[in-house]
Design a protein around this motif. Structure first.
Motif, PDB file in Angstrom:
ATOM      1  N   ASP A 129       0.968  -1.154   0.223  1.00  0.00           N
ATOM      2  CA  ASP A 129      -0.239   0.055  -0.286  1.00  0.00           C
ATOM      3  C   ASP A 129       1.533   1.453   0.002  1.00  0.00           C
ATOM      4  N   LYS A 130       1.791   0.681   0.157  1.00  0.00           N
ATOM      5  CA  LYS A 130       3.195   2.542  -0.212  1.00  0.00           C
ATOM      6  C   LYS A 130       4.408   1.751  -0.694  1.00  0.00           C
ATOM      7  N   LEU A 131       4.726   2.794  -1.349  1.00  0.00           N
ATOM      8  CA  LEU A 131       6.415   2.337  -2.249  1.00  0.00           C
ATOM      9  C   LEU A 131       6.712   4.094  -2.086  1.00  0.00           C
ATOM     10  N   ARG A 132       7.944   4.397  -1.878  1.00  0.00           N
ATOM     11  CA  ARG A 132       8.365   4.901  -1.989  1.00  0.00           C
ATOM     12  C   ARG A 132      10.045   5.108  -2.361  1.00  0.00           C
ATOM     13  N   ILE A 133      10.298   5.772  -3.684  1.00  0.00           N
ATOM     14  CA  ILE A 133      11.432   5.687  -3.735  1.00  0.00           C
ATOM     15  C   ILE A 133      12.091   7.033  -4.187  1.00  0.00           C
ATOM     16  N   SER A 142       8.484   9.363  -6.048  1.00  0.00           N
ATOM     17  CA  SER A 142       9.224   9.708  -5.546  1.00  0.00           C
ATOM     18  C   SER A 142       8.805  10.697  -4.360  1.00  0.00           C
ATOM     19  N   SER A 143      10.343  10.900  -2.874  1.00  0.00           N
ATOM     20  CA  SER A 143      10.533  10.975  -1.994  1.00  0.00           C
ATOM     21  C   SER A 143      11.634  10.700  -1.336  1.00  0.00           C
ATOM     22  N   THR A 145      12.843   9.713   0.732  1.00  0.00           N
ATOM     23  CA  THR A 145      13.224   8.323   1.487  1.00  0.00           C
ATOM     24  C   THR A 145      12.773   7.038   0.501  1.00  0.00           C
ATOM     25  N   THR A 146      13.790   6.662   0.808  1.00  0.00           N
ATOM     26  CA  THR A 146      12.794   5.116  -0.310  1.00  0.00           C
ATOM     27  C   THR A 146      12.263   3.640   1.269  1.00  0.00           C
ATOM     28  N   GLN A 147      11.659   3.462   0.534  1.00  0.00           N
ATOM     29  CA  GLN A 147      10.098   2.972   2.286  1.00  0.00           C
ATOM     30  C   GLN A 147       9.347   1.662   0.904  1.00  0.00           C
ATOM     31  N   MET A 148       8.529   0.585   1.692  1.00  0.00           N
ATOM     32  CA  MET A 148       7.936  -0.105   1.543  1.00  0.00           C
ATOM     33  C   MET A 148       7.424  -0.469   2.307  1.00  0.00           C
ATOM     34  N   SER A 149       6.042  -0.091   2.591  1.00  0.00           N
ATOM     35  CA  SER A 149       4.994  -0.803   3.608  1.00  0.00           C
ATOM     36  C   SER A 149       4.151  -2.040   3.037  1.00  0.00           C
ATOM     37  N   GLY A 150       3.550  -2.695   3.817  1.00  0.00           N
ATOM     38  CA  GLY A 150       2.109  -3.288   3.152  1.00  0.00           C
ATOM     39  C   GLY A 150       1.953  -4.070   4.546  1.00  0.00           C
ATOM     40  N   THR A 151       0.887  -5.265   4.111  1.00  0.00           N
ATOM     41  CA  THR A 151       0.493  -6.720   4.869  1.00  0.00           C
ATOM     42  C   THR A 151       1.013  -7.823   3.981  1.00  0.00           C
ATOM     43  N   VAL A 152       1.084  -9.158   5.135  1.00  0.00           N
ATOM     44  CA  VAL A 152       1.754 -10.195   4.493  1.00  0.00           C
ATOM     45  C   VAL A 152       0.784 -11.179   5.367  1.00  0.00           C
ATOM     46  N   LYS A 153      -0.191 -12.070   4.471  1.00  0.00           N
ATOM     47  CA  LYS A 153      -0.917 -13.242   4.959  1.00  0.00           C
ATOM     48  C   LYS A 153      -0.977 -14.458   4.672  1.00  0.00           C
ATOM     49  N   VAL A 154      -0.862 -15.212   5.909  1.00  0.00           N
ATOM     50  CA  VAL A 154      -1.047 -16.415   5.575  1.00  0.00           C
ATOM     51  C   VAL A 154      -2.273 -17.240   5.335  1.00  0.00           C
ATOM     52  N   LEU A 155      -2.507 -17.447   4.309  1.00  0.00           N
ATOM     53  CA  LEU A 155      -3.816 -18.709   3.914  1.00  0.00           C
ATOM     54  C   LEU A 155      -3.136 -20.488   3.963  1.00  0.00           C
ATOM     55  N   ASP A 156      -3.543 -20.995   4.734  1.00  0.00           N
ATOM     56  CA  ASP A 156      -3.627 -22.591   4.862  1.00  0.00           C
ATOM     57  C   ASP A 156      -4.372 -23.475   3.348  1.00  0.00           C
ATOM     58  N   VAL A 193      19.651   2.399  -5.460  1.00  0.00           N
ATOM     59  CA  VAL A 193      18.860   2.710  -3.992  1.00  0.00           C
ATOM     60  C   VAL A 193      17.403   3.194  -4.402  1.00  0.00           C
ATOM     61  N   ALA A 194      18.315   4.656  -4.784  1.00  0.00           N
ATOM     62  CA  ALA A 194      17.552   5.298  -5.042  1.00  0.00           C
ATOM     63  C   ALA A 194      16.581   5.754  -6.271  1.00  0.00           C
TER      64      ALA A 194
END
Length: 227
Positions: A129-133, A142-143, A145-156, A193-194
């Motif tokens: 849900d978030k990507l900044r490079i 563009s930002s 800082t460089t960062q990435m965020s989100g969720t990780v869900k495990v299903l059986d 990286v940038a």
């Protein structure tokens, strides 16, 4: 081959399969990874991939970061200098034609799960849900800082959620002075990286995999020194 012969072979095959099931042998485990995007990241993903593919093309030809208008013919010398290095994106996509950002994230996750948990049989859903490079050639990404965020869900295998984690990652790389790097981390030059998705994808998937498997040392980002 006669119809009777084919029938006999089919019957034997089914009998062997039935024997394996009776004895309790399971089919090979399969790690299914589904990568999705939300908000502005989803809206701009086609453009993000197009920009990153252009830079990937330049890098594979010159072993330097930049657009075609930024490279110098002398940069071609980098190809022989780094001939022994296995680069991060090329480890995942040996063929440039296959390269795209969603599958880069997916395959980094798949590779890690297969290594950390060969018997895993289920689905891992990754939602970014978030990507900044820092200096990416698209204003919404563009930002400072460089960062990435989100969720990780495990299903059986039945589709039940067994765990869910919020993941955030910045850039905390390892460094290598070797121009022939073949280690387990994903190698990039420092300027990537940038400007590129690969370095932050490597950091994010490392964080996600080590959250799912705390005892696992997942591959992450390594910066290979340029000349």
């Amino acid at each position: 081959m006669t119809k009777n012969t084919l029938s006999q072979i089919t019957s034997r095959t089914l009998a062997v399969a039935g024997c394996f099931l009776t004895l309790g042998f399971a089919l090979p485990a399969h790690a299914d990874v589904d990568v999705q995007f939300e908000g502005y990241v989803a809206d701009k993903m086609n453009r993000i991939t197009a920009i990153d593919r252009n830079r990937e093309d330049v890098f594979r030809n010159y072993r330097t970061e930049g657009s075609r208008g930024q490279v110098d013919p002398r940069d071609k010398l980098n190809v022989s200098y780094f001939a022994g290095t296995e680069w991060g994106n090329e480890r995942v996509f040996p063929s440039y034609d296959d390269y795209n950002v969603p599958d880069l994230i997916k395959e980094m996750m798949v590779r890690g799960i297969k290594e950390a948990d060969p018997d895993f049989n289920g689905t891992v859903q990754v939602t970014i849900d978030k990507l900044r490079i820092k200096d990416f050639s698209l204003a919404v990404i563009s930002s400072s800082t460089t960062q990435m965020s989100g969720t990780v869900k495990v299903l059986d295998v039945a589709g039940n959620v067994t765990s869910e984690h919020d993941i955030w990652s910045g850039i905390v790389p390892e460094y290598s002075a070797s121009n022939r790097y073949k280690g387990r981390n994903y190698a990039y030059v420092g300027s990537a990286v940038a400007t590129r998705v690969g370095p932050i994808a490597a950091e994010f998937t490392e964080k996600a995999l080590e959250t799912l498997y705390p005892e696992y040392d997942a591959p992450g980002l390594v910066i290979v020194s340029s000349r």
